[in-house]
Design a protein around this motif. Structure first.
Motif, PDB file in Angstrom:
ATOM      1  N   LEU A 152      -0.897  -1.072   7.135  1.00 44.11           N
ATOM      2  CA  LEU A 152      -0.277  -2.267   6.568  1.00 44.11           C
ATOM      3  C   LEU A 152       0.573  -1.918   5.347  1.00 44.11           C
ATOM      4  N   HIS A 153       0.126  -0.966   4.529  1.00 47.53           N
ATOM      5  CA  HIS A 153       0.950  -0.503   3.415  1.00 47.53           C
ATOM      6  C   HIS A 153       2.291   0.010   3.933  1.00 47.53           C
ATOM      7  N   CYS A 156       4.547  -2.875   5.070  1.00 46.92           N
ATOM      8  CA  CYS A 156       5.124  -3.606   3.939  1.00 46.92           C
ATOM      9  C   CYS A 156       6.205  -2.778   3.254  1.00 46.92           C
ATOM     10  N   VAL A 161       4.005  -6.473  10.179  1.00 44.65           N
ATOM     11  CA  VAL A 161       2.994  -6.940   9.219  1.00 44.65           C
ATOM     12  C   VAL A 161       2.132  -8.030   9.846  1.00 44.65           C
ATOM     13  N   LEU A 190      -1.940  -8.012  10.489  1.00 43.26           N
ATOM     14  CA  LEU A 190      -2.785  -9.044   9.890  1.00 43.26           C
ATOM     15  C   LEU A 190      -3.599  -9.774  10.957  1.00 43.26           C
ATOM     16  N   LEU A 244      -4.908  -7.095   3.388  1.00 38.95           N
ATOM     17  CA  LEU A 244      -3.684  -7.114   2.580  1.00 38.95           C
ATOM     18  C   LEU A 244      -3.919  -6.660   1.145  1.00 38.95           C
ATOM     19  N   ASN A 245      -5.156  -6.663   0.702  1.00 39.26           N
ATOM     20  CA  ASN A 245      -5.429  -6.405  -0.717  1.00 39.26           C
ATOM     21  C   ASN A 245      -5.980  -5.001  -1.004  1.00 39.26           C
ATOM     22  N   CYS A 259      -0.016  -3.937  -1.251  1.00 43.43           N
ATOM     23  CA  CYS A 259       1.066  -4.121  -0.280  1.00 43.43           C
ATOM     24  C   CYS A 259       2.306  -4.751  -0.921  1.00 43.43           C
ATOM     25  N   LEU A 300       3.523 -12.417   1.214  1.00 46.16           N
ATOM     26  CA  LEU A 300       2.787 -11.448   0.386  1.00 46.16           C
ATOM     27  C   LEU A 300       2.373 -12.066  -0.943  1.00 46.16           C
ATOM     28  N   THR A 360      -1.692 -12.223  -1.514  1.00 47.28           N
ATOM     29  CA  THR A 360      -2.224 -11.182  -2.392  1.00 47.28           C
ATOM     30  C   THR A 360      -3.172 -11.804  -3.411  1.00 47.28           C
TER      31      THR A 360
END
Length: 366
Positions: free
Chosen positions: A208-209, A212, A220, A224, A230-231, A240, A260, A264
Motif C-alpha cells: 500500500l505504501h 500511494c 490503492v 484497501l 493505511l496507517n 501512506c 488519504l 489516516t
C-alpha cells in the motif's frame, strides 16, 4: 562453437530426433556457449503468441498451436529421460527452467515442469523466484499458473524484502503500463491467492505504501478492499499520506488525496523525525503545506471519526451486507465520498521521477 545435434533438435522442436539422440546416450546436461542445456533451449525457443494480435481462428494461430504441442512433446521426452529440471543457466543470473518459462511466457511449460517436480520457488542469483518475475512484469496468466502450482505468494526477495505483491504494485503504478485492467488483474490474482497486503519489505514499506507513492487510486482501492492497513509506517516513520505527498504529480489526484486525508488516523504529514515531505517545502506549495499542517493539528470531527471506524472494522464482504441495508446516500457518504480540503494547482504539471524495483531487471534475450 560447434552446435550439438541434441541442442539443434531441442531448438527446432524435433521430438523424434530428440528422443533418438537421448536413447543413444546423448547427454542433455551439456551446455552451449551461453550456458544453456537442452532443457533451457526447449524453453528458450517456446512458441508464444499474444491473443491480442491474432484472431482465434487464424491460420497463423493454428500453426503456432502445432508448434507449441511439439515443444510440449519435447519437454515430456526430456522429463522421461531424467533431465535435471532444476539445473541453472550457467550465467550471472543463474536462472532455472521455470524462470525461463516465465521470461518466454510459457504457462504450459510451467505446468509440465511443476508437475514433474521442478522447484516452484527456486531463486536466481538475485533471490527472485519465478513468481517474482511474473508479478514484476504483470503477467496475470503466468502468475495464476504459478500460484496454482504452489508458488509461495509471500516469499520475499533476499535483499530488498519485496514480495510478489510489492513488485506487482510497483509495476502497476508506473505510467507506461499497458491498461488499468491488466494492472489490477495481476494484483487481484495475488491478493486472492493469499498475498499479504501488509507485509513489509526491507525499508518497512508495504504494498500500500508503494501504491500511494505511485498515486494510482485504483490500486490503492484494491489493496484497501483486501485489508491493507493505511496507517502502517515505514522504518523512517512515513505513513501512506507522507509518501503520496513526496511526488508532485500526485497532488493532482485530489480524489486519492481526499481519501488519504480522511482515513489516516491519527492524521500526520511528518515522518519519525518531524520532517515534512520535500515537495511541501517547495515555495510554490507553501499554501498547501500550511493547510495540511493546520489540518493535522485540528481534532477530527465526529463524522470523520465514524468514517475511519467504519473503514477499519468493515471489510469488503461486510460492506456488501451494509450496502443492501443502508440508505444509498448514507452508504456513499461513508465509503465513497472524500472531499479534498486543499487548494491544489491542478493546471500545473510536474513529472514524477520514475522509480524502478531494484530486484527486477528485464530478462535477457535467450
Amino acid at each position: 562453437m560447434k552446435v550439438l545435434p541434441l541442442h539443434l533438435a531441442a531448438s527446432q522442436k524435433k521430438t523424434q530426433s530428440l528422443k533418438t539422440l537421448l536413447d543413444s546416450g546423448a547427454n542433455p546436461e551439456l551446455c552451449d556457449q551461453l550456458g544453456r542445456n537442452t532443457l533451457h533451449l526447449v524453453i528458450a525457443n517456446w512458441p508464444s503468441v499474444s491473443s491480442n494480435w491474432i484472431g482465434p481462428h487464424s491460420k497463423f494461430r493454428s500453426i503456432m498451436a502445432i508448434m507449441q504441442q511439439q515443444a510440449e512433446d519435447c519437454l515430456h521426452v526430456l522429463c522421461e529421460h531424467g533431465v535435471n529440471l532444476n539445473a541453472r543457466l550457467q550465467s550471472h543470473r543463474q536462472q532455472s527452467a521455470l524462470h525461463l518459462a516465465v521470461a518466454h511466457q510459457a504457462p504450459s511449460a510451467i505446468a509440465i515442469l511443476a508437475s514433474r517436480g521442478a522447484s516452484i520457488n527456486a531463486t536466481d542469483h538475485f533471490g527472485m523466484t519465478p513468481l517474482h518475475m511474473a508479478a514484476g512484469t504483470l503477467q496475470t496468466e503466468i502468475t495464476s499458473c504459478l500460484i496454482q502450482q504452489g508458488a509461495d505468494v509471500n516469499r520475499v526477495v533476499r535483499q530488498s524484502g519485496n514480495s510478489a505483491l510489492h513488485l506487482a504494485v510497483q509495476a502497476a503504478t508506473k505510467k507506461f503500463c499497458k491498461t488499468q485492467d491488466t494492472d489490477l488483474s495481476c494484483v487481484e490474482e495475488l491478493l486472492v491467492g493469499g498475498a499479504s497486503p501488509n507485509v513489509k519489505n526491507a525499508a518497512g514499506c508495504t504494498p500500500l505504501h508503494e501504491a500511494c507513492l505511485g498515486g494510482r487510486e485504483e490500486v490503492v482501492d484494491r489493496l484497501l478492499q483486501h485489508g491493507a492497513d493505511l496507517n502502517k509506517r515505514t522504518h523512517l516513520g512515513e505513513n501512506c499520506l507522507f509518501l503520496f505527498l513526496t511526488q508532485t504529480s500526485n497532488l493532482k489526484s485530489t480524489g486519492l488525496l481526499g481519501k488519504l486525508l480522511g482515513l489516516t488516523s491519527p492524521l500526520s504529514v511528518v515522518d519519525a523525525k518531524g520532517n515534512l515531505p520535500h515537495v511541501l517545502k517547495l515555495p510554490r506549495y507553501t499554501t498547501q503545506k500550511d493547510q495540511l499542517v493546520r489540518l493535522a493539528q485540528q481534532p477530527r470531527d465526529l463524522l470523520g471519526i465514524c468514517k475511519v471506524h467504519m473503514h477499519q472494522h468493515y471489510n469488503e464482504s461486510s460492506r456488501t451486507f451494509l450496502k443492501d441495508r443502508l440508505p444509498e446516500k448514507l452508504y456513499n457518504f461513508v465509503f465513497q465520498q472524500w472531499d479534498c480540503p486543499l487548494d491544489v494547482e491542478l493546471n500545473e504539471t510536474h513529472e514524477t521521477e520514475e522509480f524502478v524495483p531494484l530486484d527486477f531487471a528485464p530478462p535477457l534475450p535467450y
